[in-house]
Design a protein around this motif. Structure first.
Motif, short mmCIF file in Angstrom:
data_model
loop_
_atom_site.label_atom_id
_atom_site.label_comp_id
_atom_site.label_asym_id
_atom_site.label_seq_id
_atom_site.Cartn_x
_atom_site.Cartn_y
_atom_site.Cartn_z
N LYS A 140 0.83 -1.21 0.00
CA LYS A 140 0.00 0.00 0.00
C LYS A 140 0.86 1.25 0.00
CE LYS A 140 -4.06 -1.90 2.36
NZ LYS A 140 -4.88 -1.85 3.58
N ILE A 141 1.91 1.25 0.81
CA ILE A 141 2.81 2.40 0.87
C ILE A 141 3.48 2.61 -0.49
CG2 ILE A 141 4.98 3.25 1.86
CD1 ILE A 141 4.09 1.96 4.52
N THR A 142 3.95 1.53 -1.09
CA THR A 142 4.60 1.62 -2.40
C THR A 142 3.64 2.16 -3.45
OG1 THR A 142 6.06 -0.21 -1.84
CG2 THR A 142 5.80 0.30 -4.19
N LYS A 143 2.40 1.69 -3.41
CA LYS A 143 1.39 2.15 -4.36
C LYS A 143 1.13 3.65 -4.18
CE LYS A 143 -3.40 1.36 -5.76
NZ LYS A 143 -4.63 0.65 -5.45
N ILE A 193 3.14 5.93 -2.87
CA ILE A 193 4.31 6.70 -3.27
C ILE A 193 4.40 6.75 -4.79
CG2 ILE A 193 6.84 6.68 -3.28
CD1 ILE A 193 6.73 5.95 -0.33
N THR A 194 4.07 5.67 -5.46
CA THR A 194 4.05 5.67 -6.93
C THR A 194 3.02 6.66 -7.45
OG1 THR A 194 4.72 3.35 -6.95
CG2 THR A 194 3.74 4.21 -8.97
N GLN A 195 1.84 6.69 -6.84
CA GLN A 195 0.81 7.65 -7.24
C GLN A 195 1.28 9.08 -7.03
OE1 GLN A 195 -2.54 6.36 -4.92
NE2 GLN A 195 -3.31 4.99 -6.52
N LEU A 196 1.93 9.33 -5.90
CA LEU A 196 2.47 10.67 -5.63
C LEU A 196 3.52 11.05 -6.68
CD1 LEU A 196 2.88 10.62 -1.75
CD2 LEU A 196 1.27 12.00 -3.07
N ALA A 197 4.39 10.11 -7.03
CA ALA A 197 5.41 10.37 -8.04
C ALA A 197 4.76 10.71 -9.38
CB ALA A 197 6.33 9.16 -8.18
N ASN A 198 3.69 10.01 -9.73
CA ASN A 198 3.00 10.29 -11.00
C ASN A 198 2.31 11.64 -10.98
OD1 ASN A 198 3.79 7.87 -12.16
ND2 ASN A 198 2.00 6.78 -11.42
N ILE A 199 1.85 12.08 -9.81
CA ILE A 199 1.20 13.38 -9.72
C ILE A 199 2.23 14.50 -9.83
CG2 ILE A 199 -0.01 14.94 -8.14
CD1 ILE A 199 -1.50 12.46 -7.09
N VAL A 200 3.34 14.34 -9.13
CA VAL A 200 4.35 15.39 -9.10
C VAL A 200 5.09 15.49 -10.43
CG1 VAL A 200 6.48 16.14 -7.99
CG2 VAL A 200 4.62 15.28 -6.62
N LYS A 243 15.41 5.11 -11.37
CA LYS A 243 14.61 4.75 -10.19
C LYS A 243 14.78 5.82 -9.13
CE LYS A 243 13.74 1.20 -6.89
NZ LYS A 243 12.97 0.03 -6.95
N GLU A 244 13.66 6.40 -8.74
CA GLU A 244 13.65 7.41 -7.68
C GLU A 244 13.50 6.70 -6.33
OE1 GLU A 244 13.79 10.74 -7.60
OE2 GLU A 244 13.96 11.07 -9.75
N THR A 245 14.21 7.21 -5.35
CA THR A 245 14.03 6.66 -4.01
C THR A 245 12.76 7.24 -3.40
OG1 THR A 245 15.28 8.41 -2.91
CG2 THR A 245 16.52 6.49 -3.69
N ARG A 246 12.25 6.58 -2.42
CA ARG A 246 11.03 7.06 -1.75
C ARG A 246 11.27 8.42 -1.12
NH1 ARG A 246 8.35 1.93 1.35
NH2 ARG A 246 7.89 0.73 -0.50
N VAL A 247 12.44 8.60 -0.55
CA VAL A 247 12.77 9.87 0.09
C VAL A 247 12.77 11.00 -0.95
CG1 VAL A 247 14.58 11.13 1.32
CG2 VAL A 247 14.07 8.78 1.94
N ASN A 248 13.37 10.75 -2.13
CA ASN A 248 13.38 11.77 -3.18
C ASN A 248 11.97 12.12 -3.64
OD1 ASN A 248 16.16 11.87 -3.10
ND2 ASN A 248 16.45 10.56 -4.88
N ILE A 249 11.15 11.11 -3.80
CA ILE A 249 9.77 11.34 -4.23
C ILE A 249 9.03 12.15 -3.18
CG2 ILE A 249 7.55 10.21 -4.68
CD1 ILE A 249 9.20 7.88 -5.92
#
Length: 132
Positions: free
Chosen positions: A50-53, A55-62, A70-76
């Motif tokens: 769920k967390i990965t999903k 963060i992926t959605q946030l990355a797609n929005i930003v 590959k972006e790290t979670r912290v970078n995203i």
């Protein structure tokens, strides 16, 4: 002597029974522990997915078009924070402009209203002069 022998054999049976029960309990306890670990691992796996999903959605929005590397979670998350702060500043500027526009509009409206009132007052005065 017979009484002593019967007493000891009874005690031996009881001791054997207790040790057998203890072994069963330990076996059951170890099964319970294993089942709990498996259940916990499954829950943890679903949570991570769920967390990965998210963060992926946030990355797609930003940055919807940038999927290079590959972006790290912290970078995203940092990019999301930067974007939110940028949007907050933009909203603040829009609010200030709206407030300024609103006060300017109020002033213009008050001036127009004053002119209309003066015109009406002039009409009323001219009407009153004609009535005399």
């Amino acid at each position: 002597f017979i009484f002593e022998h019967a007493y000891y054999s009874h005690m031996e049976k009881e001791i054997r029974q207790r040790s057998t029960n203890k072994a069963r309990r330990e076996k059951n306890n170890s099964n319970v522990v294993i089942k709990r670990k498996i259940a916990h691992n499954e829950v943890e796996c679903r949570r991570k997915l769920k967390i990965t999903k998210c963060i992926t959605q946030l990355a797609n929005i930003v940055e919807p078009s940038c999927h290079c590397g590959k972006e790290t979670r912290v970078n995203i998350l940092q990019k999301v924070l930067d974007r939110i702060q940028h949007l907050e500043k933009s909203n603040q500027k829009i609010r200030e402009n709206l407030k300024q526009y609103s006060s300017e509009s109020e002033t213009v409206l008050q001036q127009q209203l004053a002119l209309v009132l003066v015109d009406h007052l002039g009409l009323v005065l001219s009407f009153l002069k004609q009535q005399r």
